[in-house]
Enzyme design. Structure first.
Site, PDB file in Angstrom:
ATOM      1  N   ASN A 154       0.804  -1.235   0.000  1.00 34.66           N
ATOM      2  CA  ASN A 154       0.000   0.000   0.000  1.00 34.66           C
ATOM      3  C   ASN A 154       0.835   1.283   0.000  1.00 34.66           C
ATOM      4  O   ASN A 154       0.405   2.291  -0.552  1.00 34.66           O
ATOM      5  CB  ASN A 154      -1.004  -0.013   1.156  1.00 34.66           C
ATOM      6  N   GLU A 251       4.665  -4.717  11.901  1.00 43.49           N
ATOM      7  CA  GLU A 251       3.619  -3.708  11.664  1.00 43.49           C
ATOM      8  C   GLU A 251       2.506  -4.417  10.923  1.00 43.49           C
ATOM      9  O   GLU A 251       2.614  -4.652   9.713  1.00 43.49           O
ATOM     10  CB  GLU A 251       4.185  -2.560  10.815  1.00 43.49           C
ATOM     11  N   CYS A 285      -3.464   0.383   6.873  1.00 41.90           N
ATOM     12  CA  CYS A 285      -3.549  -0.518   8.022  1.00 41.90           C
ATOM     13  C   CYS A 285      -4.230   0.112   9.233  1.00 41.90           C
ATOM     14  O   CYS A 285      -4.920  -0.557   9.985  1.00 41.90           O
ATOM     15  CB  CYS A 285      -2.142  -0.948   8.411  1.00 41.90           C
ATOM     16  N   GLU A 459       7.692   1.834  14.704  1.00 44.96           N
ATOM     17  CA  GLU A 459       8.469   2.503  13.668  1.00 44.96           C
ATOM     18  C   GLU A 459       8.452   3.997  13.975  1.00 44.96           C
ATOM     19  O   GLU A 459       7.634   4.493  14.740  1.00 44.96           O
ATOM     20  CB  GLU A 459       7.879   2.216  12.283  1.00 44.96           C
TER      21      GLU A 459
HETATM   22  P1  NDP Z   1       0.847  -9.755   3.333  1.00 43.52           P
HETATM   23  O1  NDP Z   1       0.879 -10.135   4.753  1.00 43.52           O
HETATM   24  O2  NDP Z   1       0.148 -10.625   2.378  1.00 43.52           O
HETATM   25  O3  NDP Z   1       2.344  -9.614   2.772  1.00 43.52           O
HETATM   26  C1  NDP Z   1       3.292  -8.745   3.370  1.00 43.52           C
HETATM   27  C2  NDP Z   1       4.680  -9.096   2.842  1.00 43.52           C
HETATM   28  O4  NDP Z   1       5.115 -10.331   3.401  1.00 43.52           O
HETATM   29  C3  NDP Z   1       4.733  -9.278   1.331  1.00 43.52           C
HETATM   30  O5  NDP Z   1       5.953  -8.756   0.860  1.00 43.52           O
HETATM   31  C4  NDP Z   1       4.653 -10.771   1.199  1.00 43.52           C
HETATM   32  O6  NDP Z   1       5.144 -11.246  -0.027  1.00 43.52           O
HETATM   33  C5  NDP Z   1       5.506 -11.220   2.364  1.00 43.52           C
HETATM   34  N1  NDP Z   1       5.272 -12.587   2.808  1.00 43.52           N
HETATM   35  C6  NDP Z   1       4.149 -13.341   2.679  1.00 43.52           C
HETATM   36  N2  NDP Z   1       4.323 -14.550   3.272  1.00 43.52           N
HETATM   37  C7  NDP Z   1       5.578 -14.553   3.790  1.00 43.52           C
HETATM   38  C8  NDP Z   1       6.360 -15.512   4.529  1.00 43.52           C
HETATM   39  N3  NDP Z   1       5.872 -16.708   4.870  1.00 43.52           N
HETATM   40  N4  NDP Z   1       7.608 -15.153   4.897  1.00 43.52           N
HETATM   41  C9  NDP Z   1       8.108 -13.936   4.591  1.00 43.52           C
HETATM   42  N5  NDP Z   1       7.427 -13.016   3.891  1.00 43.52           N
HETATM   43  C10 NDP Z   1       6.179 -13.299   3.503  1.00 43.52           C
HETATM   44  O7  NDP Z   1       0.287  -8.271   3.322  1.00 43.52           O
HETATM   45  P2  NDP Z   1      -0.180  -7.401   2.088  1.00 43.52           P
HETATM   46  O8  NDP Z   1       0.981  -7.174   1.181  1.00 43.52           O
HETATM   47  O9  NDP Z   1      -1.422  -7.998   1.546  1.00 43.52           O
HETATM   48  O10 NDP Z   1      -0.502  -6.010   2.793  1.00 43.52           O
HETATM   49  C11 NDP Z   1      -1.682  -5.777   3.466  1.00 43.52           C
HETATM   50  C12 NDP Z   1      -1.531  -6.002   4.957  1.00 43.52           C
HETATM   51  O11 NDP Z   1      -0.469  -5.219   5.461  1.00 43.52           O
HETATM   52  C13 NDP Z   1      -2.750  -5.579   5.729  1.00 43.52           C
HETATM   53  O12 NDP Z   1      -3.066  -6.534   6.717  1.00 43.52           O
HETATM   54  C14 NDP Z   1      -2.335  -4.290   6.374  1.00 43.52           C
HETATM   55  O13 NDP Z   1      -3.043  -3.974   7.539  1.00 43.52           O
HETATM   56  C15 NDP Z   1      -0.899  -4.520   6.625  1.00 43.52           C
HETATM   57  N6  NDP Z   1      -0.196  -3.249   6.762  1.00 43.52           N
HETATM   58  C16 NDP Z   1       0.240  -2.875   7.999  1.00 43.52           C
HETATM   59  C17 NDP Z   1       0.835  -1.649   8.185  1.00 43.52           C
HETATM   60  C18 NDP Z   1       1.351  -1.233   9.530  1.00 43.52           C
HETATM   61  O14 NDP Z   1       2.242  -0.400   9.580  1.00 43.52           O
HETATM   62  N7  NDP Z   1       0.847  -1.755  10.628  1.00 43.52           N
HETATM   63  C19 NDP Z   1       0.991  -0.705   7.076  1.00 43.52           C
HETATM   64  C20 NDP Z   1       0.549  -1.221   5.812  1.00 43.52           C
HETATM   65  C21 NDP Z   1      -0.050  -2.452   5.680  1.00 43.52           C
HETATM   66  P3  NDP Z   1       4.183 -11.287  -1.315  1.00 43.52           P
HETATM   67  O15 NDP Z   1       2.880 -10.676  -0.969  1.00 43.52           O
HETATM   68  O16 NDP Z   1       4.926 -10.509  -2.305  1.00 43.52           O
HETATM   69  O17 NDP Z   1       4.021 -12.728  -1.669  1.00 43.52           O
END
Ligand code: NDP
Length: 485
Positions: A154, A251, A285, A459
């Site tokens: 995002n 996060e 998020c 953060e």
């Molecule tokens: P995901 O949890 O699907 O993915 C986050 C990252 O982790 C991606 O780069 C993903 O790779 C990677 N990933 C997935 N599985 C694994 C694993 N087993 N080991 C290591 N890395 C892995 O989140 P989204 O990308 O869909 O983002 C949305 C989510 O992020 C929402 O829940 C949102 O609330 C949260 N978010 C939190 C924030 C905060 O600061 N608290 C800010 C922004 C978002 P890939 O997807 O490329 O396969």
């Protein structure tokens, strides 16, 4: 295309672009048209190894550099990033689908803020001394080593900088894996840092899916993992890091409450709810997606909310007038539409929106449900899309209990003109990042992060330095050692 969105190569390692076509192809889709604007390759085992080896090799010299020198490089990178804000924002818009109106003010600029802030703090990293009679102790604040950053889709530029800036300021090196949905902007961050004078290997970018993330986390050379992602991914990453007792920052997601009391300034409360639900098409998020509105003002609130949503300019995110863009991907759109169907099926009252828009691109109409109850799926799950759930309440005690009745604890907001109530209620809400008569402000000076299942660590602000450094205590005896034998 307005300019070439295809990067020179997929990865950025040891100060230069690197390719390995053996990795699975990842198409980068412009969510407004569905067209492919670039293709990158997921990092193979060889790429992961190359990036970690570069980060490991670069770390001692980077840590040994005078902190103010490190800071100067980060500050210079911030300046370059600001100068290129227009181009970087357009790239982020193409990568994510977010309107240029947003990316121009909230992405590269926010990344630059982090580089500037932590660049400034680097020279001020200090330990402490404790006098113990004649003897004394001093502490050293030391880096952790190689850090892995894993990003969501995002805020790709912001996330890369929010992780890299404090990590690098403290003398760590980093390998960053962007989300497979948005691989382009982190490469620009790497380019800019290199141009600003960052030594080779200090910040590296490796593309890939979850598997690549997993490979990075599992490597013995890694000291810390910082993830921005969903709670389910957080659980997996935290567990993998725990195996080697690595440091973590998590996060994660949220389902945050936004409480509107009957004495609120109505326009501000509606504005806060709009910002907290529809900015970035709801893909934030910290969004306040459970909007608790006092029963006596609910009807007025819904009328004004619907009127103001009618003013949203939905369209091409590259157009400066557009204020509401598409979802990041078709699959995210389908997830959101699934939740909308659940809301309807479980008896929530649809006030506005509630469907995909009849146009190309991954557009979901700004959607508001009223008469939502605490047990409904749309009041419990993080949707991560433009779907607001409005719930009624009668009194303060009740609303605090209901607001806290969730496993999440990222954010919370209160709108009221009663200053005592504002602070009293915020103090009782179980959330890490809170707002009074506002919503979703995230300046770099302020710690950002969640309680409960929404995260571990913080953060931004001075707080982030705690999570990218470790303290060494050194006891200094001034007299003789008195051993028993
Ligand atoms: P995901 O949890 O699907 O993915 C986050 C990252 O982790 C991606 O780069 C993903 O790779 C990677 N990933 C997935 N599985 C694994 C694993 N087993 N080991 C290591 N890395 C892995 O989140 P989204 O990308 O869909 O983002 C949305 C989510 O992020 C929402 O829940 C949102 O609330 C949260 N978010 C939190 C924030 C905060 O600061 N608290 C800010 C922004 C978002 P890939 O997807 O490329 O396969």
């Amino acid at each position: 295309m307005p300019y070439d969105t295809q990067p020179q190569a997929s990865h950025f390692i040891n100060g230069r672009y690197v390719e390995d076509p053996a990795g699975a192809a990842i198409d980068v889709i412009f969510p407004y048209t569905g067209e492919t604007i670039a293709t990158v390759h997921a990092g193979t085992a060889a790429i992961v190894d190359q990036a970690l080896a570069a980060a490991k090799a670069a770390q001692p010299a980077w840590a040994a550099m005078a902190p103010r020198e490190r800071g100067r490089i980060l500050t210079r990178a911030a300046q370059i990033m600001r100068q290129r804000n227009a181009d970087l924002s357009l790239l982020e818009t193409m990568d994510t689908g977010k309107p240029l109106q947003e990316t121009l003010v909230a992405d590269a600029t926010s990344g630059a803020d982090a580089l500037e802030f932590f660049g400034g703090l680097a020279g001020g990293l200090t330990g402490e001394t404790m006098q113990l009679g004649e003897d004394w102790v001093y502490t050293r604040r030391e880096p952790l080593g190689v850090c892995v950053g894993i990003g969501a889709w995002n805020y790709p530029t912001q996330i890369a900088c929010w992780k890299a800036a404090p990590a690098l300021a403290c003398g760590n090196t980093m390998v960053f894996k962007p989300s497979e949905n948005t691989p382009l902007c982190a490469l620009k961050v790497a380019e800019i840092l290199t141009e600003a004078g960052l030594p080779d290997g200090v910040f590296n970018v490796v593309q890939g899916m979850g598997e690549t993330g997993k490979a990075l986390i599992g490597d013995g050379r890694v000291a810390k993992v910082s993830l921005t992602g969903s709670v389910p991914t957080g659980r997996k990453v935290y567990a993998a890091a725990a195996h080697d007792l690595k440091h973590v920052t998590m996060e994660l997601g949220g389902k945050s409450p936004l409480i509107v009391f009957d004495d609120s300034d109505m326009e501000n409360a509606v504005g806060g709810a709009i910002l907290g639900n529809f900015y970035s098409s709801g893909q934030v998020c910290s969004n306040g997606t459970r909007v608790f509105v006092h029963r006596s003002i609910k009807d007025r609130f819904l009328v004004r909310l619907t009127e103001r949503l009618g003013d949203a300019v939905i369209g091409d995110p590259r157009d400066a007038a557009t204020s509401f863009g598409p979802m990041v991907s078709e699959s995210q759109m389908d997830i959101v539409l699934g939740y909308i169907d659940k809301g309807k099926a479980e008896g929530a009252r649809l006030v506005t929106g509630g469907a995909r828009l009849d146009r190309p691109g991954f557009f979901v109409a700004p959607t508001v449900f009223a008469d939502v109850t605490d047990k409904m799926t749309i009041a419990r799950d993080e949707i991560f899309g433009p779907v607001m759930a409005v719930l009624d309440f009668e009194d303060e005690e009740e609303v605090v209990a209901r607001a806290n009745d969730t496993p999440f604890g990222l954010s919370a907001g209160v709108f009221t003109r009663d200053i005592g109530r504002a602070h009293r209620v915020i103090a009782r809400l179980e959330a890490g990042t809170c707002f009074i008569n506002s919503y979703n402000d995230a300046p770099v000076e302020v710690p950002f992060g969640g309680m409960k299942a929404s995260g571990v660590g913080r953060e931004n602000a001075h707080a982030a330095l705690e999570h990218y450094s470790q303290i060494k205590s050194v006891y200094v005896r001034m007299g003789d050692v008195e051993a028993p034998y």
